[in-house]
Design a protein around this motif. Structure first.
Motif, PDB file in Angstrom:
ATOM      1  N   CYS A 197       0.819  -1.216   0.000  1.00  0.00           N
ATOM      2  CA  CYS A 197       0.000   0.000   0.000  1.00  0.00           C
ATOM      3  C   CYS A 197       0.855   1.269   0.000  1.00  0.00           C
ATOM      4  N   SER A 198       2.086   1.171   0.486  1.00  0.00           N
ATOM      5  CA  SER A 198       2.961   2.343   0.534  1.00  0.00           C
ATOM      6  C   SER A 198       3.604   2.653  -0.808  1.00  0.00           C
ATOM      7  N   ARG A 199       3.440   1.742  -1.779  1.00  0.00           N
ATOM      8  CA  ARG A 199       3.999   1.915  -3.123  1.00  0.00           C
ATOM      9  C   ARG A 199       5.511   2.137  -3.091  1.00  0.00           C
ATOM     10  N   GLY A 200       6.167   1.287  -2.314  1.00  0.00           N
ATOM     11  CA  GLY A 200       7.624   1.309  -2.291  1.00  0.00           C
ATOM     12  C   GLY A 200       8.243   2.181  -1.218  1.00  0.00           C
ATOM     13  N   ARG A 201       7.455   2.957  -0.506  1.00  0.00           N
ATOM     14  CA  ARG A 201       8.023   3.824   0.527  1.00  0.00           C
ATOM     15  C   ARG A 201       8.461   3.019   1.740  1.00  0.00           C
ATOM     16  N   LEU A 202       7.747   1.944   2.038  1.00  0.00           N
ATOM     17  CA  LEU A 202       8.090   1.065   3.151  1.00  0.00           C
ATOM     18  C   LEU A 202       8.487  -0.304   2.606  1.00  0.00           C
ATOM     19  N   THR A 203       9.289  -1.028   3.378  1.00  0.00           N
ATOM     20  CA  THR A 203       9.748  -2.344   2.950  1.00  0.00           C
ATOM     21  C   THR A 203       9.299  -3.423   3.922  1.00  0.00           C
ATOM     22  N   ALA A 204       8.996  -4.590   3.382  1.00  0.00           N
ATOM     23  CA  ALA A 204       8.701  -5.763   4.202  1.00  0.00           C
ATOM     24  C   ALA A 204       9.859  -6.760   4.139  1.00  0.00           C
ATOM     25  N   ALA A 205      10.930  -6.408   3.421  1.00  0.00           N
ATOM     26  CA  ALA A 205      12.064  -7.316   3.250  1.00  0.00           C
ATOM     27  C   ALA A 205      12.890  -7.449   4.522  1.00  0.00           C
ATOM     28  N   HIS A 206      12.873  -6.410   5.367  1.00  0.00           N
ATOM     29  CA  HIS A 206      13.599  -6.482   6.635  1.00  0.00           C
ATOM     30  C   HIS A 206      12.867  -5.632   7.673  1.00  0.00           C
ATOM     31  N   THR A 207      13.226  -5.853   8.918  1.00  0.00           N
ATOM     32  CA  THR A 207      12.678  -5.052  10.018  1.00  0.00           C
ATOM     33  C   THR A 207      13.784  -4.300  10.756  1.00  0.00           C
ATOM     34  N   ASP A 208      14.938  -4.937  10.916  1.00  0.00           N
ATOM     35  CA  ASP A 208      16.023  -4.387  11.717  1.00  0.00           C
ATOM     36  C   ASP A 208      17.255  -4.135  10.853  1.00  0.00           C
ATOM     37  N   VAL A 209      18.062  -3.165  11.276  1.00  0.00           N
ATOM     38  CA  VAL A 209      19.315  -2.833  10.598  1.00  0.00           C
ATOM     39  C   VAL A 209      20.425  -2.778  11.634  1.00  0.00           C
ATOM     40  N   SER A 210      21.564  -3.390  11.307  1.00  0.00           N
ATOM     41  CA  SER A 210      22.759  -3.325  12.150  1.00  0.00           C
ATOM     42  C   SER A 210      23.884  -2.700  11.342  1.00  0.00           C
ATOM     43  N   LEU A 211      24.581  -1.724  11.934  1.00  0.00           N
ATOM     44  CA  LEU A 211      25.668  -1.043  11.243  1.00  0.00           C
ATOM     45  C   LEU A 211      26.913  -0.989  12.122  1.00  0.00           C
ATOM     46  N   VAL A 212      28.049  -1.331  11.518  1.00  0.00           N
ATOM     47  CA  VAL A 212      29.356  -1.153  12.136  1.00  0.00           C
ATOM     48  C   VAL A 212      29.961   0.082  11.483  1.00  0.00           C
ATOM     49  N   ILE A 213      30.075   1.156  12.263  1.00  0.00           N
ATOM     50  CA  ILE A 213      30.512   2.456  11.740  1.00  0.00           C
ATOM     51  C   ILE A 213      31.850   2.803  12.378  1.00  0.00           C
ATOM     52  N   ARG A 214      32.787   3.231  11.548  1.00  0.00           N
ATOM     53  CA  ARG A 214      34.117   3.576  12.046  1.00  0.00           C
ATOM     54  C   ARG A 214      34.347   5.086  11.937  1.00  0.00           C
ATOM     55  N   LYS A 215      34.865   5.654  13.007  1.00  0.00           N
ATOM     56  CA  LYS A 215      35.266   7.050  12.990  1.00  0.00           C
ATOM     57  C   LYS A 215      36.677   7.127  12.410  1.00  0.00           C
ATOM     58  N   PRO A 216      36.912   7.896  11.351  1.00  0.00           N
ATOM     59  CA  PRO A 216      38.238   7.926  10.726  1.00  0.00           C
ATOM     60  C   PRO A 216      39.323   8.370  11.701  1.00  0.00           C
ATOM     61  N   GLU A 217      40.519   7.844  11.488  1.00  0.00           N
ATOM     62  CA  GLU A 217      41.674   8.264  12.282  1.00  0.00           C
ATOM     63  C   GLU A 217      41.962   9.736  12.049  1.00  0.00           C
ATOM     64  N   ASN A 218      41.829  10.157  10.789  1.00  0.00           N
ATOM     65  CA  ASN A 218      42.087  11.541  10.406  1.00  0.00           C
ATOM     66  C   ASN A 218      40.763  12.207  10.120  1.00  0.00           C
ATOM     67  N   ARG A 219      40.393  13.194  10.889  1.00  0.00           N
ATOM     68  CA  ARG A 219      39.084  13.846  10.726  1.00  0.00           C
ATOM     69  C   ARG A 219      38.943  14.530   9.375  1.00  0.00           C
ATOM     70  N   TYR A 220      40.072  14.802   8.700  1.00  0.00           N
ATOM     71  CA  TYR A 220      40.012  15.472   7.408  1.00  0.00           C
ATOM     72  C   TYR A 220      40.091  14.495   6.246  1.00  0.00           C
ATOM     73  N   ALA A 221      40.118  13.176   6.560  1.00  0.00           N
ATOM     74  CA  ALA A 221      40.210  12.185   5.496  1.00  0.00           C
ATOM     75  C   ALA A 221      38.950  12.191   4.660  1.00  0.00           C
ATOM     76  N   ARG A 222      39.098  11.930   3.373  1.00  0.00           N
ATOM     77  CA  ARG A 222      37.954  11.856   2.464  1.00  0.00           C
ATOM     78  C   ARG A 222      37.976  10.510   1.761  1.00  0.00           C
ATOM     79  N   LEU A 223      36.802   9.997   1.486  1.00  0.00           N
ATOM     80  CA  LEU A 223      36.663   8.754   0.722  1.00  0.00           C
ATOM     81  C   LEU A 223      36.454   9.114  -0.732  1.00  0.00           C
ATOM     82  N   LEU A 224      37.227   8.487  -1.612  1.00  0.00           N
ATOM     83  CA  LEU A 224      37.095   8.753  -3.046  1.00  0.00           C
ATOM     84  C   LEU A 224      36.380   7.607  -3.717  1.00  0.00           C
TER      85      LEU A 224
END
Length: 241
Positions: free
Chosen positions: A214-241
């Motif tokens: 009914c949400s026409r793609g706005r909501l998903t039934a494929a999953h309920t929960d999300v787990s993320l492993v997030i790392r804080k960069p060693e260098n705060r000015y580092a950029r990902l290319l």
């Protein structure tokens, strides 16, 4: 590169914490348990180098949280109160573990900013949440009675006012990490909230599929929960290319 899996087996966060510890032998780790008022913490016992770790807990000040803290022998110290103001020294923690917290607190982005500021460079932010953009997340925030039967939250605590903000979603956290210069090292989705309900799993899963359609793609039934492993960069000015 972010690793995306759909997998609910094993304790992902404890495994990643042990890997982090193994990369820093003979170092005493400082861990922040955000949302210490329910559930259990990371399992780090049995480090090969014999080094210790110190665990500080924080959570909202509720009677349920205070009662649960009496059972948490793993905590070295703890603080209860407004997560926008509880003491969090900058760059003090190697790991911040926040399971099922971000979707149930108001001012979630500000709380996340405080967690990131409290992390040491190179530290890990371990987040698990019920995705607000999942069909079950939609039902949870719209039908407060449902919350008492879902894992990942104390049974007596429905979502408070201001819960399930936009950042409390898979896409919201991806955006947050880009804007803050954080690296999502690993991401997993699961249907844990459904599979843990036993006999209620099938009818609730069918309801989620209906809501998603009914949400026409706005909501998903494929999953309920999300787990993320997030790392804080060693260098705060580092950029990902």
């Amino acid at each position: 590169m972010t690793e995306l899996r759909s997998d609910s087996d094993g304790d992902l966060f404890s495994e990643r914490a042990r890997q982090y510890a193994a990369e820093r032998p003979l170092t005493r780790l400082h861990i922040l348990e955000a949302g210490c008022g329910w559930g259990a913490g990371l399992r780090l016992d049995g480090r090969a180098d014999g080094a210790e770790h110190q665990v500080t807990g924080i959570d909202l000040d509720t009677p349920a949280a205070r009662a649960h803290l009496r059972t948490r022998a793993d905590l070295t110290a703890w603080h209860l109160g407004d997560l926008r103001t509880v003491p969090l020294p900058p760059r003090a923690f190697d790991i911040v573990h926040a399971p099922y917290l971000i979707e149930r607190v108001p001012h979630a982005e500000l709380v996340l900013d405080r967690f990131v500021a409290a992390l040491k460079p190179g530290g890990l932010l371990l987040l698990r949440l019920r995705d607000r953009d999942s069909a079950l997340g939609f039902l949870d925030r719209r039908l407060l009675g449902l919350a008492a039967h879902l894992p990942g939250r104390p049974a007596t605590a429905p979502p408070p006012a201001g819960a399930y903000e936009r950042v409390a979603s898979r896409q919201g956290l991806q955006w947050y990490c880009v804007m803050r210069g954080l690296v999502i090292a690993e991401e997993r989705t699961s249907r844990d909230a459904l599979t843990s309900l036993g006999a209620a799993t099938a009818p609730l899963a069918a309801l989620c599929r209906t809501v998603a359609a009914c949400s026409r793609g706005r909501l998903t039934a494929a999953h309920t929960d999300v787990s993320l492993v997030i790392r804080k960069p060693e260098n705060r000015y580092a950029r990902l290319l």
